[in-house]
Structure formats: C-alpha cells, structure tokens
Motif scaffolding. Sequence first.
Motif, short mmCIF file in Angstrom:
data_model
loop_
_atom_site.label_atom_id
_atom_site.label_comp_id
_atom_site.label_asym_id
_atom_site.label_seq_id
_atom_site.Cartn_x
_atom_site.Cartn_y
_atom_site.Cartn_z
N VAL A 32 26.92 45.51 -8.52
CA VAL A 32 26.88 44.10 -8.93
C VAL A 32 26.21 43.31 -7.81
O VAL A 32 26.50 43.51 -6.63
N ASP A 78 21.67 40.05 -13.66
CA ASP A 78 22.93 39.50 -14.18
C ASP A 78 23.92 40.57 -14.62
O ASP A 78 24.60 40.42 -15.64
N LYS A 80 27.21 42.12 -14.99
CA LYS A 80 28.61 41.67 -14.93
C LYS A 80 29.48 42.83 -15.41
O LYS A 80 29.25 43.38 -16.49
#
Length: 160
Positions: A32, A78, A80
């Motif tokens: 991440v 992005d 997640k």
Amino acid sequence: MSDDVRDSLIPYDEIVQDALRAVVGRVLSQIVGYDSLPGEHHFYITFKTQAVGVDIPAHLIAKFPDEMTIVLQNRFWDLKVEQDHFSVGLSFNQTPSILTIPYASITAFVDPSVDFGLQFQVSDDDDTQPEPHDEADNDRPEVISEDGSNVVTVDFGKKR
C-alpha cells in the motif's frame, strides 16, 4: 468406520481457504502506498468477475464474463486493502478503472518472481464449467509450478 463418522461438522475447507485468502490481503498490505512493486515482484491475481462484491467496469465484465486475471507490477494506483476485499486502480486500453475485488472471489494469486502461488476453489452453486473467453491484455499463461515449489493448492472436493 462408516463414512457418517468421518463427516465433519466443522467446515475445515472453508476455514483453510479463508486463512490463505488472508495471506493475499497481508501481502497486498505490504505494498500500500506504492505505485509499482519493488524488485522483480509482480502479482497475477485471478478472480471470478461475477462473484458477490466484485465491482469492475461493465466493459470488463462483458469481455470477461466468468474470470479475469489482473497484473500488479509497474502501473497501478490507489491500492486500498480492507479485511474482506481490496481495490486498486488499473488502466485497460488507456482507460483508467478502479476495481474492487473481494478475497472470496480470488481463484489464484501468483508471484512468479519468487515461484510463489496460491490456488483457491470458488464455490459455484450450479457446478457449471467457466465460460470460455478471449484473453485479456493482462491474462497470463498458467504459472503454477509443476514441481510444486512454494505453491499451495487448496482443493477440497465435494463429497459425493
């Protein structure tokens, strides 16, 4: 000993599959904040496109009505990671898309750079075979090692 005695009331196969799918989440949580993977690492993640909770653009479902493989390596964004799913931005034919993929929909996770792979069974209520489909730009040939090194296959067959 009769077969009735051997039948377990504890769903061991589901427990093991859930635990191994948690490995996928833990691995993804390690990257991440990155937009490419370190070193030679790259992940092939295969999932059922029609599974509950999968959220991908309609044009991808039309092209891959049963199963799709994505590659996380150099260009994603992005990422997640949640307890039961992950989402990631990828580009398909230069069209940016956000994909949401529950771990329960994943049928394979492979990092061929270190010869690591997990395969899962996704329960099909109707026992039908997957529909054939054209390969995606990011589909891969089967990478699971023949000699089984660092590969875990989880295959709990249904009792007949």
